[in-house]
Design a protein around this motif. Structure first.
Motif: not given
Length: 149
Positions: A44-47, A54-61, A66-75
């Motif tokens: 999902r992050i890749m998509a 050029n987004l930040t993790a917060s923008q992806i959240v 999706m959960d902030k922790v899940a995004i952080s781990r995936a990144v």
């Protein structure tokens, strides 16, 4: 019995949406993990980055809900696998700007046709009018859900 009535869970819209989402996500996750060693949050992050670089993790959240922790781990995993690049944000040193790497783009280009094929299989039993009605209903439900937050 309470005055509020009986909740028939299998007819309760939030439950039905959750079950449907879980069913589709499980099938898709297996496909991506078997072929590309990707977990669903990673894909999902890749998509998201494939369409919005050029987004930040917060923008992806914010985009994915999706959960902030899940995004952080995936990144973190995607960067370790060299599928994403993370560069410092010149305006805020605490943030990183994320982009697909060359390897990430190669995988993205392979997965997109698979993802579109899954979508087509899901919609195969619907005519154009039904597809349009579904799109409208999802849009309206999403707006209503946003107001619940």
């Amino acid at each position: 019995m309470s005055d509020t009535g009986v909740l028939i869970l299998e007819e309760f819209l939030p439950f039905r949406l959750s079950v449907l989402s879980n069913r589709v996500s499980s099938a898709v996750a297996k496909l991506y993990e078997d072929r590309f060693d990707l977990k669903l949050p990673e894909w999902r992050i890749m998509a998201i980055l494939g369409r919005n670089p050029n987004l930040t993790a917060s923008q992806i959240v914010d985009i994915s809900r999706m959960d902030k922790v899940a995004i952080s781990r995936a990144v973190k995993r995607l960067v370790e696998m060299e599928r994403l690049t993370a560069t410092g944000d010149p305006q805020d040193a605490r943030r990183q700007r994320l982009n697909l790497s060359d390897e990430g783009w190669k995988i993205y280009d392979q997965i997109v046709p698979l993802a579109l094929s899954v979508e087509e299989k899901l919609l195969a039993g619907m005519n154009e009018e039904e597809r349009a009605a579904l799109h409208t209903a999802i849009t309206l439900l999403d707006r209503a859900a946003a107001k619940l937050d």
